[in-house]
Scaffold this motif. Structure first.
Motif, PDB file in Angstrom:
ATOM      1  N   UNK A   7       2.895   1.588   1.208  1.00 61.34           N
ATOM      2  CA  UNK A   7       2.694   0.387   0.410  1.00 61.34           C
ATOM      3  C   UNK A   7       3.976   0.200  -0.394  1.00 61.34           C
ATOM      4  N   UNK A   8       4.540  -1.000  -0.412  1.00 55.14           N
ATOM      5  CA  UNK A   8       5.810  -1.213  -1.118  1.00 55.14           C
ATOM      6  C   UNK A   8       5.788  -0.830  -2.597  1.00 55.14           C
ATOM      7  N   UNK A   9       4.630  -0.865  -3.221  1.00 51.28           N
ATOM      8  CA  UNK A   9       4.566  -0.577  -4.658  1.00 51.28           C
ATOM      9  C   UNK A   9       4.358   0.901  -4.982  1.00 51.28           C
ATOM     10  N   UNK A  10       4.223   1.741  -3.982  1.00 53.58           N
ATOM     11  CA  UNK A  10       3.938   3.155  -4.229  1.00 53.58           C
ATOM     12  C   UNK A  10       5.185   3.929  -4.658  1.00 53.58           C
ATOM     13  N   UNK A  11       5.138   4.609  -5.810  1.00 51.85           N
ATOM     14  CA  UNK A  11       6.293   5.431  -6.213  1.00 51.85           C
ATOM     15  C   UNK A  11       6.484   6.620  -5.273  1.00 51.85           C
ATOM     16  N   UNK A  12       5.422   7.096  -4.666  1.00 49.83           N
ATOM     17  CA  UNK A  12       5.533   8.225  -3.747  1.00 49.83           C
ATOM     18  C   UNK A  12       6.256   7.815  -2.471  1.00 49.83           C
ATOM     19  N   UNK A  29      12.620   5.981  11.178  1.00 50.02           N
ATOM     20  CA  UNK A  29      11.295   5.669  10.632  1.00 50.02           C
ATOM     21  C   UNK A  29      10.874   4.256  10.990  1.00 50.02           C
ATOM     22  N   UNK A  30       9.688   4.137  11.516  1.00 52.02           N
ATOM     23  CA  UNK A  30       9.042   2.844  11.707  1.00 52.02           C
ATOM     24  C   UNK A  30       8.084   2.689  10.535  1.00 52.02           C
ATOM     25  N   UNK A  31       8.403   1.794   9.614  1.00 55.13           N
ATOM     26  CA  UNK A  31       7.578   1.614   8.413  1.00 55.13           C
ATOM     27  C   UNK A  31       6.442   0.640   8.703  1.00 55.13           C
ATOM     28  N   UNK A  32       5.226   1.083   8.421  1.00 51.99           N
ATOM     29  CA  UNK A  32       4.029   0.274   8.680  1.00 51.99           C
ATOM     30  C   UNK A  32       3.318   0.045   7.355  1.00 51.99           C
ATOM     31  N   UNK A  54      -1.589   7.037   0.913  1.00 51.44           N
ATOM     32  CA  UNK A  54      -0.229   6.870   1.387  1.00 51.44           C
ATOM     33  C   UNK A  54       0.709   7.554   0.407  1.00 51.44           C
ATOM     34  N   UNK A  55       1.882   7.937   0.825  1.00 48.02           N
ATOM     35  CA  UNK A  55       2.447   7.782   2.161  1.00 48.02           C
ATOM     36  C   UNK A  55       1.833   8.770   3.152  1.00 48.02           C
TER      37      UNK A  55
END
Length: 90
Positions: A7-12, A29-32, A54-55
């Protein structure tokens, strides 16, 4: 190609992305984008990660890395943290 559910907002996820850049794995990496919440868990993510968080990284050989131990390691086989050193806390 490895698959990173994020998720774009995840700090992890940001930490994983920085690690991928530092280790030269970013282009592998294929980002989904994978929306998930405790109230509305993502069924596809749940198949790969029983915690449904996630991640979540799926390696080329089928290994699934998630949660803190998975985020601290390196998919390339090396270590991200130093092997040893002086103890900082008593």
């Amino acid at each position: 190609m490895m698959k990173l559910r994020f998720s774009p907002s995840s700090p992890y996820v940001r930490k994983v992305s920085v690690l991928a850049l530092e280790t030269g794995l970013d282009d592998k990496l294929d980002r989904v984008t994978t929306p998930t919440t405790p109230e509305n868990p993502n069924p596809e993510l749940g198949k790969e990660n029983p915690l449904n968080k996630i991640p979540c990284l799926l390696t080329d050989d089928g290994l699934v890395l998630y949660d803190s131990p998975g985020r601290r390691g390196r998919p390339s086989g090396g270590r991200r943290l130093p092997a040893g050193g002086e103890r900082r806390r008593p």
